[in-house]
Design a protein around this motif. Structure first.
Motif, PDB file in Angstrom:
ATOM      1  N   SER A  13      11.582 -14.778 -25.718  1.00 30.23           N
ATOM      2  CA  SER A  13      11.565 -14.789 -24.185  1.00 30.23           C
ATOM      3  C   SER A  13      12.488 -15.650 -23.856  1.00 30.23           C
ATOM      4  CB  SER A  13      10.111 -15.028 -23.600  1.00 30.23           C
ATOM      5  OG  SER A  13       9.732 -16.547 -23.937  1.00 30.23           O
ATOM      6  N   PHE A  14      12.713 -16.850 -24.230  1.00 33.72           N
ATOM      7  CA  PHE A  14      13.481 -17.920 -23.617  1.00 33.72           C
ATOM      8  C   PHE A  14      15.311 -17.150 -23.945  1.00 33.72           C
ATOM      9  CE2 PHE A  14      15.785 -22.302 -23.944  1.00 33.72           C
ATOM     10  CZ  PHE A  14      15.282 -22.571 -22.719  1.00 33.72           C
ATOM     11  N   LYS A  15      15.280 -16.211 -24.552  1.00 34.00           N
ATOM     12  CA  LYS A  15      16.907 -15.535 -24.578  1.00 34.00           C
ATOM     13  C   LYS A  15      17.317 -15.147 -23.030  1.00 34.00           C
ATOM     14  CE  LYS A  15      16.369 -14.467 -29.206  1.00 34.00           C
ATOM     15  NZ  LYS A  15      16.291 -13.233 -30.235  1.00 34.00           N
ATOM     16  N   GLY A  16      16.138 -14.522 -22.392  1.00 32.76           N
ATOM     17  CA  GLY A  16      16.367 -14.079 -21.108  1.00 32.76           C
ATOM     18  C   GLY A  16      16.857 -14.983 -20.122  1.00 32.76           C
ATOM     19  N   PRO A  17      16.626 -16.173 -19.644  1.00 32.36           N
ATOM     20  CA  PRO A  17      16.946 -17.033 -18.706  1.00 32.36           C
ATOM     21  C   PRO A  17      18.392 -17.782 -19.457  1.00 32.36           C
ATOM     22  CG  PRO A  17      14.493 -17.419 -18.881  1.00 32.36           C
ATOM     23  CD  PRO A  17      14.997 -16.446 -20.014  1.00 32.36           C
ATOM     24  N   TYR A  18      18.467 -17.835 -20.815  1.00 36.34           N
ATOM     25  CA  TYR A  18      19.626 -18.403 -21.242  1.00 36.34           C
ATOM     26  C   TYR A  18      20.771 -17.398 -20.873  1.00 36.34           C
ATOM     27  CZ  TYR A  18      22.515 -21.229 -24.203  1.00 36.34           C
ATOM     28  OH  TYR A  18      23.566 -21.792 -24.863  1.00 36.34           O
ATOM     29  N   ALA A  19      20.617 -16.236 -21.059  1.00 35.86           N
ATOM     30  CA  ALA A  19      21.792 -15.271 -20.771  1.00 35.86           C
ATOM     31  C   ALA A  19      22.247 -15.593 -19.259  1.00 35.86           C
ATOM     32  CB  ALA A  19      21.335 -13.842 -21.034  1.00 35.86           C
ATOM     33  N   ALA A  20      20.997 -15.478 -18.550  1.00 40.21           N
ATOM     34  CA  ALA A  20      21.620 -15.954 -17.050  1.00 40.21           C
ATOM     35  C   ALA A  20      22.366 -17.302 -16.904  1.00 40.21           C
ATOM     36  CB  ALA A  20      20.268 -15.980 -16.349  1.00 40.21           C
ATOM     37  N   TYR A  21      21.743 -18.366 -17.563  1.00 39.98           N
ATOM     38  CA  TYR A  21      22.551 -19.676 -17.538  1.00 39.98           C
ATOM     39  C   TYR A  21      24.080 -19.096 -18.103  1.00 39.98           C
ATOM     40  CZ  TYR A  21      24.906 -23.246 -20.078  1.00 39.98           C
ATOM     41  OH  TYR A  21      25.837 -24.048 -20.790  1.00 39.98           O
ATOM     42  N   TYR A  49      30.351 -11.501 -24.538  1.00 39.59           N
ATOM     43  CA  TYR A  49      29.395 -10.454 -24.107  1.00 39.59           C
ATOM     44  C   TYR A  49      29.191  -9.595 -25.492  1.00 39.59           C
ATOM     45  CZ  TYR A  49      27.748  -6.421 -21.519  1.00 39.59           C
ATOM     46  OH  TYR A  49      26.930  -5.421 -21.111  1.00 39.59           O
ATOM     47  N   SER A  50      29.738  -9.642 -26.250  1.00 45.67           N
ATOM     48  CA  SER A  50      29.548  -9.081 -27.711  1.00 45.67           C
ATOM     49  C   SER A  50      28.092  -9.557 -28.214  1.00 45.67           C
ATOM     50  CB  SER A  50      30.507  -8.777 -28.609  1.00 45.67           C
ATOM     51  OG  SER A  50      30.806 -10.197 -29.218  1.00 45.67           O
ATOM     52  N   LEU A  51      27.858 -10.872 -28.085  1.00 45.61           N
ATOM     53  CA  LEU A  51      26.689 -11.685 -28.315  1.00 45.61           C
ATOM     54  C   LEU A  51      25.635 -11.497 -27.323  1.00 45.61           C
ATOM     55  CD1 LEU A  51      28.461 -14.940 -29.851  1.00 45.61           C
ATOM     56  CD2 LEU A  51      27.629 -13.117 -31.054  1.00 45.61           C
ATOM     57  N   ILE A  52      25.803 -11.577 -26.092  1.00 45.99           N
ATOM     58  CA  ILE A  52      24.833 -11.415 -25.315  1.00 45.99           C
ATOM     59  C   ILE A  52      24.031 -10.106 -25.317  1.00 45.99           C
ATOM     60  CG2 ILE A  52      24.412 -11.399 -22.709  1.00 45.99           C
ATOM     61  CD1 ILE A  52      26.459 -13.435 -22.299  1.00 45.99           C
ATOM     62  N   GLN A  53      24.980  -9.203 -25.441  1.00 46.62           N
ATOM     63  CA  GLN A  53      24.409  -7.812 -25.372  1.00 46.62           C
ATOM     64  C   GLN A  53      23.538  -7.598 -26.226  1.00 46.62           C
ATOM     65  OE1 GLN A  53      26.994  -4.584 -26.524  1.00 46.62           O
ATOM     66  NE2 GLN A  53      26.121  -3.322 -24.792  1.00 46.62           N
ATOM     67  N   PRO A  54      23.671  -7.841 -27.651  1.00 45.62           N
ATOM     68  CA  PRO A  54      22.513  -7.639 -28.901  1.00 45.62           C
ATOM     69  C   PRO A  54      21.170  -8.758 -28.528  1.00 45.62           C
ATOM     70  CG  PRO A  54      24.345  -8.549 -29.714  1.00 45.62           C
ATOM     71  CD  PRO A  54      24.682  -8.115 -28.257  1.00 45.62           C
ATOM     72  N   MET A  55      21.708  -9.918 -27.925  1.00 44.18           N
ATOM     73  CA  MET A  55      20.670 -10.883 -27.783  1.00 44.18           C
ATOM     74  C   MET A  55      19.606 -10.225 -26.809  1.00 44.18           C
ATOM     75  SD  MET A  55      21.026 -14.945 -26.188  1.00 44.18           S
ATOM     76  CE  MET A  55      21.595 -14.254 -24.575  1.00 44.18           C
ATOM     77  N   ILE A  56      20.166  -9.595 -25.746  1.00 43.08           N
ATOM     78  CA  ILE A  56      19.149  -9.293 -24.881  1.00 43.08           C
ATOM     79  C   ILE A  56      18.458  -7.798 -25.334  1.00 43.08           C
ATOM     80  CG2 ILE A  56      18.954  -8.411 -22.406  1.00 43.08           C
ATOM     81  CD1 ILE A  56      18.969 -11.291 -22.664  1.00 43.08           C
ATOM     82  N   LEU A  57      19.250  -6.910 -25.561  1.00 46.20           N
ATOM     83  CA  LEU A  57      18.752  -5.448 -25.908  1.00 46.20           C
ATOM     84  C   LEU A  57      18.020  -5.355 -27.152  1.00 46.20           C
ATOM     85  CD1 LEU A  57      21.959  -3.297 -25.306  1.00 46.20           C
ATOM     86  CD2 LEU A  57      20.069  -3.787 -23.810  1.00 46.20           C
ATOM     87  N   TYR A  58      18.382  -6.199 -28.414  1.00 47.80           N
ATOM     88  CA  TYR A  58      17.575  -6.246 -29.528  1.00 47.80           C
ATOM     89  C   TYR A  58      17.200  -7.144 -29.937  1.00 47.80           C
ATOM     90  CZ  TYR A  58      20.611  -2.126 -29.103  1.00 47.80           C
ATOM     91  OH  TYR A  58      21.572  -1.127 -28.627  1.00 47.80           O
ATOM     92  N   SER A  59      17.048  -8.319 -29.193  1.00 47.99           N
ATOM     93  CA  SER A  59      16.548  -9.784 -29.480  1.00 47.99           C
ATOM     94  C   SER A  59      17.206 -10.354 -30.717  1.00 47.99           C
ATOM     95  CB  SER A  59      15.189  -9.783 -29.385  1.00 47.99           C
ATOM     96  OG  SER A  59      14.461 -10.802 -29.427  1.00 47.99           O
ATOM     97  N   ASP A  60      18.736 -10.220 -30.963  1.00 45.17           N
ATOM     98  CA  ASP A  60      19.363 -10.449 -31.954  1.00 45.17           C
ATOM     99  C   ASP A  60      19.231 -12.180 -32.083  1.00 45.17           C
ATOM    100  OD1 ASP A  60      21.885 -11.766 -33.404  1.00 45.17           O
ATOM    101  OD2 ASP A  60      21.903  -9.480 -33.953  1.00 45.17           O
ATOM    102  N   ASN A  61      18.510 -12.656 -33.094  1.00 46.64           N
ATOM    103  CA  ASN A  61      18.499 -14.175 -33.034  1.00 46.64           C
ATOM    104  C   ASN A  61      19.696 -14.850 -33.565  1.00 46.64           C
ATOM    105  OD1 ASN A  61      15.639 -14.101 -32.713  1.00 46.64           O
ATOM    106  ND2 ASN A  61      15.011 -14.073 -34.851  1.00 46.64           N
ATOM    107  N   SER A  62      20.675 -14.100 -34.495  1.00 46.41           N
ATOM    108  CA  SER A  62      22.083 -14.725 -34.905  1.00 46.41           C
ATOM    109  C   SER A  62      22.724 -14.985 -33.664  1.00 46.41           C
ATOM    110  CB  SER A  62      22.445 -13.933 -36.130  1.00 46.41           C
ATOM    111  OG  SER A  62      21.705 -14.150 -37.207  1.00 46.41           O
ATOM    112  N   ALA A  63      22.861 -14.002 -32.794  1.00 46.07           N
ATOM    113  CA  ALA A  63      23.813 -14.164 -31.639  1.00 46.07           C
ATOM    114  C   ALA A  63      23.034 -15.072 -30.671  1.00 46.07           C
ATOM    115  CB  ALA A  63      23.671 -12.853 -31.002  1.00 46.07           C
ATOM    116  N   PHE A  64      21.982 -15.305 -30.517  1.00 41.77           N
ATOM    117  CA  PHE A  64      21.155 -16.227 -29.789  1.00 41.77           C
ATOM    118  C   PHE A  64      21.747 -17.616 -30.302  1.00 41.77           C
ATOM    119  CE2 PHE A  64      17.383 -18.846 -28.486  1.00 41.77           C
ATOM    120  CZ  PHE A  64      17.809 -19.006 -27.344  1.00 41.77           C
TER     121      PHE A  64
END
Length: 212
Positions: A13-21, A49-64
């Motif tokens: 869930s922390f990925k959401g605010p991190y993307a906003a940051y 953006y190529s990392l933010i996109q999978p981090m949010i859409l598919y919860s990609d841990n490696s991208a995060f």
């Protein structure tokens, strides 16, 4: 609200605010960061953006993890503090324990950023609307007044320290109203618990009229 300050494992869930940051810090020049104290960057590059996109859409841990390792030191502590959240949580692993109050404060700042409606903010809002998992969306999707749910959920089953089932985000209604909802639980991922969290979101949303 209930148990506002009880910290639980937030998982992804922390990925959401991190993307906003990241988007506020690196994005369009007319998006203030934080609170107008510092100019934003020249834009989010395609590689970021190529990392933010999978981090949010598919919860990609490696991208995060890649993004956190690169950009935590670029102002994340200051951004957290500007949200009213103790920046110490950023050091509690990449997937920290935090509370419903802290989650709500982070999403409030996210909402304020999305309202700038810059191209970067619009792209991020679109990603939030398309997350592949949302217990909130599952709970409120049958309500005819719901236009969209922008969220990032987190889920994990492990030791007590690493067990959590969470979801937080924004519920946009057809009348132009937006509601912020944060559900942070220490329930394990799967089965009955995911149904319960969706039911909780549904019940909370049904209570919105008492806020009027």
């Amino acid at each position: 609200a209930y148990n506002l300050d009880s910290r639980v494992y937030g998982a992804s869930s922390f990925k959401g605010p991190y993307a906003a940051y990241l988007c506020q810090h690196l994005g369009d020049n007319d998006a203030s960061y934080p609170s107008g104290s510092e100019a934003a960057g020249s834009g989010v590059s395609s590689s970021i953006y190529s990392l933010i996109q999978p981090m949010i859409l598919y919860s990609d841990n490696s991208a995060f993890s890649s993004l956190r390792n690169t950009y935590d030191s670029a102002g994340f502590a200051e951004w957290l503090n500007s949200c009213g959240v103790d920046s110490e949580i950023m050091h509690d692993t990449h997937f920290p324990r935090y509370s419903a109050r802290e989650s709500a404060l982070l999403w409030l700042r996210t909402y304020q950023y999305l309202k700038t409606n810059t191209p970067t903010a619009q792209n991020l809002a679109s990603l939030y609307e398309q997350t592949n998992v949302s217990f909130i969306r599952s709970g409120v999707s049958d309500d005819g007044e719901v236009e969209a749910v922008l969220n990032k959920a987190g889920w994990c089953s492990g030791s007590e320290r690493f067990t959590g089932l969470c979801d937080a985000g924004l519920i946009k209604c057809t009348d132009g109203t937006t509601y912020l909802m944060s559900t942070m639980t220490n329930s394990p991922d799967g089965g009955l618990y995911t149904v319960r969290l969706a039911n909780l979101a549904s019940t909370l949303f049904e209570c919105r009229d008492v806020l009027e």
